[in-house]
Design an enzyme around this catalytic site. Sequence first.
Site, short mmCIF file in Angstrom:
data_model
loop_
_atom_site.label_atom_id
_atom_site.label_comp_id
_atom_site.label_asym_id
_atom_site.label_seq_id
_atom_site.Cartn_x
_atom_site.Cartn_y
_atom_site.Cartn_z
N GLU A 111 0.72 -1.12 -0.15
CA GLU A 111 0.00 0.10 0.04
C GLU A 111 0.90 1.29 0.01
OE1 GLU A 111 -3.35 0.10 -0.43
OE2 GLU A 111 -3.18 -2.03 -0.89
N TRP A 116 1.67 1.71 -3.63
CA TRP A 116 0.84 2.32 -4.34
C TRP A 116 1.04 3.65 -4.38
CZ3 TRP A 116 -2.23 0.80 -8.34
CH2 TRP A 116 -2.89 -0.43 -8.36
N TRP A 145 -19.77 11.43 -20.81
CA TRP A 145 -20.23 11.21 -19.24
C TRP A 145 -21.63 11.93 -19.42
CZ3 TRP A 145 -17.23 7.66 -17.14
CH2 TRP A 145 -15.75 7.65 -17.53
N ASN A 203 -10.73 3.05 2.75
CA ASN A 203 -10.58 2.74 1.27
C ASN A 203 -11.47 2.03 0.67
OD1 ASN A 203 -8.62 0.54 -0.41
ND2 ASN A 203 -8.34 2.83 -0.85
N TRP A 250 -15.47 11.04 -14.11
CA TRP A 250 -14.50 10.77 -12.93
C TRP A 250 -13.77 12.11 -12.28
CZ3 TRP A 250 -9.07 11.90 -13.33
CH2 TRP A 250 -8.89 12.06 -14.72
N TRP A 303 -8.79 7.74 -9.11
CA TRP A 303 -10.11 8.03 -9.95
C TRP A 303 -9.99 7.23 -11.08
CZ3 TRP A 303 -14.58 8.97 -8.47
CH2 TRP A 303 -14.77 9.52 -7.30
#
Length: 475
Positions: A276, A279, A307, A342, A360, A383
């Site tokens: 993590e 990430w 969208w 999360n 997004w 995102w």
Amino acid sequence: MSDIAIHWFRQDLRLSDNPALAKAVEQGTLLPVYILDDDNAGPDAMGGASRWWLHEALGVLNDQLRGHLRLYKGDARTIIPQLAAHYGARVVSWTRCYEPWRMARDKAIKDQFDAQDCGTIRLNGSLLWEPWAIQKQDGTPYKVFTPFFRKGCLQAPPPAAPMEAPDDIAFAKPQEDDGAISLGELSLLPAVAWHKQLAPHWDIGEAGAQAALKRFLDDGLNGYKSGRDVPSQPHVSRLSPYLHWGHISPNQIWHALDDLEDDAIPDQDVDHFRSELAWREFSYSLLYYNPDLTKEPLQPKFAGFEWQDDPEMLSAWQKGRTGIPIVDAGMRELWKTGYMHNRVRMIVASFLIKNLHTDWREGEAWFWDTLVDADLANNAASWQWVAGCGADAAPYFRIFNPVLQAEKFDADGQYIRHYVPELSKLPNKYLFKPWVAPKDILTEAGVRLGETYPAPIIDLKASREAALDAYKALS
DNA sequence: TGAAATGTTGGGGCG
DNA sequence: ACGCCCCAACATTTC
């Protein structure tokens, strides 16, 4: 020239394991400064939750510096050189930042100093490895997380051991006419006192960061790999805002894991938590190599994706009034605490994008404004990941069903009942989908759909299928 | 770091 | 006892 060393605090609001600060302290008497630089930030200027956090953090840091922190507001490209000249500083130090606007600004400032006598110290204190240090064999950046972590990070030289805070700092004597202003004059607090509800949830500053780390290592890490998916459990670290503001360094966390004495913690939990942290590194790498990450989809085929633009839907999502309990619980946690678990972030993001078919970037903007851990790289990369237009993105057909997700990860309903109290009397069978509950059950639980709690604003099945069609058309 | 549709299997009820 | 059906439970495929 004086012996003054200016340390320019930015996203490194701590004294321990701050190599640039330590170097400055070695080289002279310290003039610690912070500049609120909205001028250069432009569209990436901090959101509301960030400003509140910063307000508190600067107060704490000033106390740590025994009242010597100097505050300024404006364009750092002019303020930093002016300060250096005003004080006749020997050196200016800072911890590197990696947002495109900050890198451009910092380079311009460095170039100015290179033409003068005043030196600069620019060191890494915010990442385990600087973005350019982790590359594939062929010199190109990783685009997939797993090899980035396994081959890139784990086989790179390990992060440096953390440093102690400098003891006995000698401070430079401040001058009254240097343009410094008070904390209040930075005007970081919102006009409406929304931030007051955030305060009880956070212990802001370096000591709070260390306490959060200890709490996690003692009570959260054991069982992390699976427990991290359950929002009612204490198995997440909640270190993200502290990392973002530099109240703690990733090196300190990484080495704390190396130094664990508790043999009872399974390797897989420790390894997963390290991933993590990686990430976060991956997000910074993506932003470094793709400066448009915050605004443009990484995958070009998404450029013209249509969208839906429905302000009422977006507003319902933001307010936590979608009629989907797990989504509303998450959005209300965000509003009340400046944070969201999360797993729930993934659920609400998937819902916004793949059920409401919203761009997004709308979600990115809302999170940017409301999260206390709002971080340009992490926010944009995450995102894009959910939208499926990013690097190593979720396949387009991987669409979360918020009802199933809630039944799986909030099985006892504790999280939903906490944040959506108007549903708390519903039995678990209907808590995750009150719209299918028989009338008498709703009545008994004091729920009137459309009055005490919204009816769902979207049909999950139909909107899922519409998203599948739209995404399939791209591939 | 999914979900739904479809396929397969095996136990039990039942005529 | 046997065949048939039903349908969980699980596995595989598809989006």
